[in-house]
Design a protein around this motif. Structure first.
Motif, PDB file in Angstrom:
ATOM      1  N   TRP A   1      10.035  70.682 -35.450  1.00 28.45           N
ATOM      2  CA  TRP A   1      10.198  70.298 -34.048  1.00 28.45           C
ATOM      3  C   TRP A   1      11.576  69.676 -33.825  1.00 28.45           C
ATOM      4  O   TRP A   1      12.469  70.286 -33.277  1.00 28.45           O
ATOM      5  CB  TRP A   1       9.137  69.273 -33.642  1.00 28.45           C
ATOM      6  CG  TRP A   1       7.753  69.821 -33.470  1.00 28.45           C
ATOM      7  CD1 TRP A   1       7.332  71.086 -33.777  1.00 28.45           C
ATOM      8  CD2 TRP A   1       6.621  69.125 -32.964  1.00 28.45           C
ATOM      9  NE1 TRP A   1       5.997  71.204 -33.483  1.00 28.45           N
ATOM     10  CE2 TRP A   1       5.532  70.037 -32.991  1.00 28.45           C
ATOM     11  CE3 TRP A   1       6.398  67.833 -32.501  1.00 28.45           C
ATOM     12  CZ2 TRP A   1       4.246  69.665 -32.554  1.00 28.45           C
ATOM     13  CZ3 TRP A   1       5.140  67.470 -32.073  1.00 28.45           C
ATOM     14  CH2 TRP A   1       4.073  68.379 -32.099  1.00 28.45           C
ATOM     15  N   HIS A   2      11.739  68.445 -34.220  1.00 24.37           N
ATOM     16  CA  HIS A   2      12.928  67.685 -33.809  1.00 24.37           C
ATOM     17  C   HIS A   2      14.017  67.641 -34.867  1.00 24.37           C
ATOM     18  O   HIS A   2      15.021  66.950 -34.695  1.00 24.37           O
ATOM     19  CB  HIS A   2      12.520  66.256 -33.431  1.00 24.37           C
ATOM     20  CG  HIS A   2      11.458  66.219 -32.371  1.00 24.37           C
ATOM     21  ND1 HIS A   2      10.191  65.748 -32.602  1.00 24.37           N
ATOM     22  CD2 HIS A   2      11.460  66.655 -31.090  1.00 24.37           C
ATOM     23  CE1 HIS A   2       9.462  65.867 -31.496  1.00 24.37           C
ATOM     24  NE2 HIS A   2      10.208  66.415 -30.572  1.00 24.37           N
TER      25      HIS A   2
ATOM     26  N   ALA B   1      -1.695  68.358 -34.261  1.00 20.37           N
ATOM     27  CA  ALA B   1      -1.616  66.944 -34.606  1.00 20.37           C
ATOM     28  C   ALA B   1      -2.120  66.063 -33.467  1.00 20.37           C
ATOM     29  O   ALA B   1      -2.715  65.039 -33.673  1.00 20.37           O
ATOM     30  CB  ALA B   1      -0.183  66.575 -34.953  1.00 20.37           C
TER      31      ALA B   1
ATOM     32  N   GLN C   1       6.533  62.523 -34.729  1.00 24.52           N
ATOM     33  CA  GLN C   1       5.607  62.875 -33.650  1.00 24.52           C
ATOM     34  C   GLN C   1       4.470  63.776 -34.116  1.00 24.52           C
ATOM     35  O   GLN C   1       3.758  64.334 -33.283  1.00 24.52           O
ATOM     36  CB  GLN C   1       6.358  63.538 -32.495  1.00 24.52           C
ATOM     37  CG  GLN C   1       7.085  62.525 -31.615  1.00 24.52           C
ATOM     38  CD  GLN C   1       7.309  63.028 -30.189  1.00 24.52           C
ATOM     39  OE1 GLN C   1       6.922  64.121 -29.824  1.00 24.52           O
ATOM     40  NE2 GLN C   1       7.946  62.203 -29.387  1.00 24.52           N
ATOM     41  N   GLY C   2       4.301  63.927 -35.423  1.00 21.56           N
ATOM     42  CA  GLY C   2       3.082  64.583 -35.895  1.00 21.56           C
ATOM     43  C   GLY C   2       3.156  66.083 -36.102  1.00 21.56           C
ATOM     44  O   GLY C   2       2.130  66.721 -36.325  1.00 21.56           O
TER      45      GLY C   2
ATOM     46  N   ARG D   1       1.995  60.640 -28.273  1.00 21.40           N
ATOM     47  CA  ARG D   1       2.923  59.716 -28.937  1.00 21.40           C
ATOM     48  C   ARG D   1       3.983  59.144 -28.003  1.00 21.40           C
ATOM     49  O   ARG D   1       4.752  58.286 -28.417  1.00 21.40           O
ATOM     50  CB  ARG D   1       3.672  60.465 -30.042  1.00 21.40           C
ATOM     51  CG  ARG D   1       2.776  61.199 -31.016  1.00 21.40           C
ATOM     52  CD  ARG D   1       2.587  60.401 -32.264  1.00 21.40           C
ATOM     53  NE  ARG D   1       1.843  61.153 -33.254  1.00 21.40           N
ATOM     54  CZ  ARG D   1       2.080  61.040 -34.552  1.00 21.40           C
ATOM     55  NH1 ARG D   1       3.024  60.261 -35.009  1.00 21.40           N
ATOM     56  NH2 ARG D   1       1.329  61.725 -35.408  1.00 21.40           N
ATOM     57  N   VAL D   2       4.065  59.664 -26.800  1.00 16.97           N
ATOM     58  CA  VAL D   2       5.274  59.440 -26.044  1.00 16.97           C
ATOM     59  C   VAL D   2       5.292  58.105 -25.301  1.00 16.97           C
ATOM     60  O   VAL D   2       6.331  57.505 -25.103  1.00 16.97           O
ATOM     61  CB  VAL D   2       5.507  60.637 -25.087  1.00 16.97           C
ATOM     62  CG1 VAL D   2       4.666  60.505 -23.838  1.00 16.97           C
ATOM     63  CG2 VAL D   2       6.965  60.821 -24.778  1.00 16.97           C
TER      64      VAL D   2
ATOM     65  N   TYR E   1      10.542  69.122 -27.891  1.00 17.05           N
ATOM     66  CA  TYR E   1       9.154  68.895 -27.439  1.00 17.05           C
ATOM     67  C   TYR E   1       8.717  67.432 -27.605  1.00 17.05           C
ATOM     68  O   TYR E   1       8.963  66.805 -28.631  1.00 17.05           O
ATOM     69  CB  TYR E   1       8.262  69.787 -28.304  1.00 17.05           C
ATOM     70  CG  TYR E   1       6.790  69.627 -28.125  1.00 17.05           C
ATOM     71  CD1 TYR E   1       6.114  70.357 -27.167  1.00 17.05           C
ATOM     72  CD2 TYR E   1       6.063  68.771 -28.947  1.00 17.05           C
ATOM     73  CE1 TYR E   1       4.741  70.241 -27.015  1.00 17.05           C
ATOM     74  CE2 TYR E   1       4.695  68.636 -28.809  1.00 17.05           C
ATOM     75  CZ  TYR E   1       4.037  69.375 -27.834  1.00 17.05           C
ATOM     76  OH  TYR E   1       2.695  69.250 -27.698  1.00 17.05           O
ATOM     77  N   ASP E   2       8.044  66.910 -26.572  1.00 17.69           N
ATOM     78  CA  ASP E   2       7.431  65.574 -26.675  1.00 17.69           C
ATOM     79  C   ASP E   2       5.917  65.711 -26.784  1.00 17.69           C
ATOM     80  O   ASP E   2       5.297  66.436 -25.997  1.00 17.69           O
ATOM     81  CB  ASP E   2       7.755  64.732 -25.437  1.00 17.69           C
ATOM     82  CG  ASP E   2       8.987  63.873 -25.637  1.00 17.69           C
ATOM     83  OD1 ASP E   2       9.450  63.743 -26.791  1.00 17.69           O
ATOM     84  OD2 ASP E   2       9.482  63.318 -24.643  1.00 17.69           O
ATOM     85  N   ASP E   3       5.359  64.991 -27.725  1.00 18.83           N
ATOM     86  CA  ASP E   3       3.909  65.043 -27.938  1.00 18.83           C
ATOM     87  C   ASP E   3       3.226  64.039 -27.010  1.00 18.83           C
ATOM     88  O   ASP E   3       3.564  62.857 -27.034  1.00 18.83           O
ATOM     89  CB  ASP E   3       3.614  64.714 -29.402  1.00 18.83           C
ATOM     90  CG  ASP E   3       2.185  65.014 -29.750  1.00 18.83           C
ATOM     91  OD1 ASP E   3       1.964  65.886 -30.590  1.00 18.83           O
ATOM     92  OD2 ASP E   3       1.281  64.369 -29.158  1.00 18.83           O
TER      93      ASP E   3
END
Lengths: 137, 369
Positions: free
Chosen positions: A80-81, B14, A46-47, B343-344, B338-340
């Motif tokens: 992050w993940h 990002a 996810q960057g 991208r999600v 966390y979700d970006d």
């Protein structure tokens, strides 16, 4: 392929990492027990700024109840993940077929080679006595 | 031959999102526990120092399971001035709100002392955390909106706190957690729903909490990964209870938001409820409609954690059942899962649905113009 002179070896002792932007690309160079590795500082999932994560070992299990913990300090864990990548190759341990961190070859060159070129360090005062960390991009 | 680099650059985030979005699950943190003291009576300062907080379960320190990252948060989210992740407004603006073009950010404070054995302390802490949300966050950034934290095990105190905030534009929902002493449809919680309906705010149910019950229906599991998936099991129990106890019959204008427990399980839960309702209707004659109808009409869902099936058409089928008008985008900042926003959502979504998903649904639900 363009070679970029990063720093004298003395400035990147074992256990440290250095963050750079080269040609607009965020990159991190790691010194792990005297070996140098370069990775794109962006997690392919996810960057996130991947290289800000901790270096851990590889926990593997051949059978339930049997845990082998090896390669301490060679596995990078995303901040992050928590996705895990092999710092040597960029291989993902979560989903190796779909995701891979971009790895760059990093070498150590003697100062004399750096000065004589064709690789000129424009932003460093190069002294020929030292060795330099060089990344291929 | 051009060799150039900047030393330790400020790496741009990002994700940079062009269109405005809502982020419906942001977790603000206290820089230190005493940050709440200005909002608490002296009596409680001394009480906290002498006796601490007593939850409904053991684990006096920290959450039931250690989390995957420090403070369950992104390792890159420590504010430069120090303090835990999520405790700095200026850093939150720089790392989350500005680059992601967040037009509306809904705050959900956690570990606030909602469910404490000492109900008076729980009520005092709830009031304090609400005052703190205004002063530290919503009054300083108009994009941010608070959630009314309540002492959830004391329905009367909770309802009083909700009514006290009626009409206060700093708040857009009432906040409950999924783990409580009893399933959330039980009568002890009804005053909360009554007050929320009265002041016209939705009730958010966020995963987590200290209810005193094991975090799975069959006891305490071994691994954190089991707690993570246990959140959806717990949320299913809460939702089934809310529907079957007739909360939506009693409070027909009540809207609820299921926060951070996924949504992929919603259709199958509804199907099972409907099938059993056909046969067991006489047990719950206070229900006038099928369980699935209450769920579809009254429930909104935040996206983090976003279901991520291998085939995107499976995801779209799930959303078709739930309704594109019922999903609220959330990052869960600063937490590690966390979700970006960039991208999600997979490709193949219409512009109208995309806009609803990222912003429109949230603005409508929370009454933001």
């Amino acid at each position: 392929m363009v070679r970029h002179v990063i720093a004298p070896v003395d400035e990147l002792p074992p256990g440290t990492r250095k963050f750079l932007t080269i040609d607009e690309r965020p990159i991190a160079i790691f010194n792990i027990k005297g070996e140098f590795f370069g990775l794109l500082n962006r997690c392919p999932h996810q960057g996130a700024a991947l290289c800000e994560g901790p270096l851990i070992g590889l926990a593997q299990s051949s059978d339930p109840g049997e845990i082998e913990y090896t390669r301490l300090g060679e596995i990078l864990r995303c901040p992050w993940h928590g996705w895990e990548f092999d710092i040597r190759t960029g291989q993902s341990y979560c989903d190796p077929k779909r995701f891979r961190a971009k790895a760059y070859p990093v070498n150590v060159e003697p100062g004399s080679a750096v000065v004589k070129g064709p690789y000129v360090a424009e932003t460093l005062a190069v002294s020929v006595e030292s060795d330099y960390v060089v990344v291929d991009l | 031959m051009n060799i150039q680099f900047r030393d330790r650059p400020e790496q741009a985030p990002a994700a940079s999102v062009k269109t405005a979005i809502a982020d419906c699950d942001i977790h603000p943190a206290r820089a230190m526990p005493t940050e709440l003291y200005p909002y608490l009576a002296k009596r409680w300062h001394e009480h906290l120092q002498t006796y601490g907080k007593h939850a409904y379960q053991g684990m006096m320190e920290g959450p039931p399971y250690p989390k995957a990252q420090p403070n369950a948060s992104r390792r890159d989210a420590y504010p430069p001035e120090g303090g835990p992740q999520g405790s700095s407004l200026s850093f939150m603006q720089k790392q989350l709100l500005d680059p992601n073009n967040v037009a509306l950010g809904v705050l959900n404070p956690l570990q606030t002392g909602q469910g404490l054995r000492n109900q008076d302390l729980a009520a005092a802490l709830a009031t304090a955390i609400n005052d703190w949300q205004i002063e530290k966050w919503t009054a300083r950034d108009s994009r941010l909106k608070g959630s009314i934290v309540v002492a959830n095990e004391d329905g009367r105190a909770a309802a009083a706190e909700i009514r006290k905030r009626a009409g206060d534009k700093n708040f857009v929902q009432v906040l409950l957690l999924s783990r409580n002493v009893e399933p959330l449809g039980q009568r002890r919680y009804w005053p909360i729903y009554e007050a929320a309906q009265e002041i016209g705010l939705p009730v958010g149910v966020h995963a987590f909490g200290f209810g005193g019950n094991p975090i799975t229906a069959s006891g305490w599991p071994s691994y954190y990964i089991e707690e993570m998936v246990g959140h959806s099991q717990c949320q299913q129990t809460a939702l089934a209870s809310i529907v079957l106890e007739g909360v939506f019959e009693r409070y027909p204008k009540l809207k609820m938001v299921m926060i951070e427990a996924g949504f992929g399980w919603a259709p199958s839960l509804a199907w099972r409820l409907d099938r059993n309702f056909e046969r067991l209707h006489s047990e719950v004659p206070h229900l006038k409609r099928k369980p699935s109808e209450y769920i579809r009409d009254h429930i909104w869902w935040t996206t983090q954690p976003m279901e991520d099936p291998e085939r995107r058409d499976h995801l779209f089928e799930l959303i078709e059942w739930i309704g594109w008008d019922k999903l609220l985008f959330a990052t869960d900042y600063p937490h590690w899962d966390y979700d970006d926003p960039s991208r999600v959502l997979p490709a193949g979504v219409s512009d109208a649905n995309r806009e609803a998903f990222y912003l429109g649904n949230a603005k409508k639900l929370y009454g933001i113009s």
